[in-house]
Design a protein around this motif. Structure first.
Motif, mmCIF file in Angstrom:
data_model
loop_
_atom_site.group_PDB
_atom_site.id
_atom_site.type_symbol
_atom_site.label_atom_id
_atom_site.label_comp_id
_atom_site.label_asym_id
_atom_site.label_seq_id
_atom_site.Cartn_x
_atom_site.Cartn_y
_atom_site.Cartn_z
ATOM 1 N N LEU A 6 0.829 -1.146 -0.090
ATOM 2 C CA LEU A 6 0.146 -0.046 -0.023
ATOM 3 C C LEU A 6 0.810 1.017 -0.013
ATOM 4 O O LEU A 6 1.663 1.548 0.892
ATOM 5 N N ALA A 9 0.104 5.298 2.690
ATOM 6 C CA ALA A 9 -0.421 4.679 4.017
ATOM 7 C C ALA A 9 -0.635 6.036 4.869
ATOM 8 O O ALA A 9 -1.439 5.598 5.760
ATOM 9 N N THR A 10 0.289 6.763 4.860
ATOM 10 C CA THR A 10 0.000 7.951 5.843
ATOM 11 C C THR A 10 -1.092 9.332 5.330
ATOM 12 O O THR A 10 -1.070 10.055 6.154
ATOM 13 N N GLY A 14 -5.046 6.618 2.107
ATOM 14 C CA GLY A 14 -4.258 5.576 2.401
ATOM 15 C C GLY A 14 -4.555 5.021 3.829
ATOM 16 O O GLY A 14 -4.583 3.740 4.060
ATOM 17 N N ARG A 15 -4.643 5.996 5.023
ATOM 18 C CA ARG A 15 -4.606 5.486 6.338
ATOM 19 C C ARG A 15 -5.834 4.642 6.416
ATOM 20 O O ARG A 15 -5.879 3.851 7.473
ATOM 21 N N LEU A 18 -5.310 1.317 4.887
ATOM 22 C CA LEU A 18 -4.570 0.420 5.861
ATOM 23 C C LEU A 18 -5.406 -0.068 7.084
ATOM 24 O O LEU A 18 -5.217 -1.273 7.532
ATOM 25 N N LYS A 19 -6.050 0.703 7.634
ATOM 26 C CA LYS A 19 -6.894 0.292 8.749
ATOM 27 C C LYS A 19 -7.753 -0.972 8.309
ATOM 28 O O LYS A 19 -7.991 -1.855 9.303
ATOM 29 N N GLU A 22 -5.763 -4.204 7.894
ATOM 30 C CA GLU A 22 -5.305 -4.595 9.096
ATOM 31 C C GLU A 22 -6.543 -5.200 9.898
ATOM 32 O O GLU A 22 -6.318 -6.399 10.416
ATOM 33 N N THR A 28 0.503 -6.403 5.132
ATOM 34 C CA THR A 28 0.670 -5.278 4.208
ATOM 35 C C THR A 28 2.007 -4.966 4.268
ATOM 36 O O THR A 28 2.733 -4.809 5.483
ATOM 37 N N ILE A 30 4.093 -1.496 3.668
ATOM 38 C CA ILE A 30 3.812 0.246 3.320
ATOM 39 C C ILE A 30 5.202 0.818 3.481
ATOM 40 O O ILE A 30 6.141 0.730 4.187
ATOM 41 N N ILE A 42 0.283 1.095 13.490
ATOM 42 C CA ILE A 42 0.321 -0.126 12.487
ATOM 43 C C ILE A 42 0.356 -1.288 13.599
ATOM 44 O O ILE A 42 0.880 -1.194 14.531
ATOM 45 N N THR A 47 2.001 -5.607 9.514
ATOM 46 C CA THR A 47 2.328 -4.394 8.653
ATOM 47 C C THR A 47 3.890 -4.353 8.725
ATOM 48 O O THR A 47 4.386 -4.273 9.674
#
Length: 142
Positions: A6, A9-10, A14-15, A18-19, A22, A28, A30, A42, A47
């Protein structure tokens, strides 16, 4: 089990991706800039982090290492500097990196590549946008 790379991710979108990954127990990878810990948390059991000073300037070999064991790419990184992103020259760096990431993904055997866009690619109107709405990119960002 699928492993997802991904990018972005920040970032705002993206965040959230990512959530969700997970929460579903998806492994994942990143690539993130230093001090990413101040932007996201994370699950270290799921991750794996690759730090970079400039995601858009990493060489082919770096991407080969990052993509080892990855089955799917979700590419949500792009320049998004407020006030300048629509016409920034950085868009060309983003485009170049995207093409390189797609190429490395192909040669590393990645099964699926998902690239995210925004509404800026579409012809603007007061109507609700959908997938069939006409495209009309007018800036380097779009």
């Amino acid at each position: 089990m699928t492993t997802v790379l991904l990018t972005g991710a920040t970032g705002f979108v993206g965040r959230h991706i990512l959530k969700q990954l997970e929460q579903r127990g998806v492994k994942t990878v990143i690539p993130v800039r230093r001090e990413w810990q101040y932007r996201i948390e994370i699950d270290e059991t799921l991750t794996r982090v690759f730090e970079t000073t400039d995601l858009f300037a990493e060489p082919y070999e770096w991407w080969c290492d990052v993509l080892k064991g990855v089955d799917m790419v979700i590419h949500s990184a792009w320049c998004a500097e407020p006030g300048s992103y629509l016409t920034s020259e950085k868009n060309l760096d983003c485009l170049g990196m995207t093409m390189q990431l797609a190429k490395v993904s192909f040669f590393q055997g990645v099964k699926r590549f998902v690239g995210l866009g925004s509404c800026i690619e579409y012809e603007m109107s007061d109507e609700r946008l959908d997938i069939d709405h006409p495209l009309n990119p007018t800036t380097p960002y779009s």
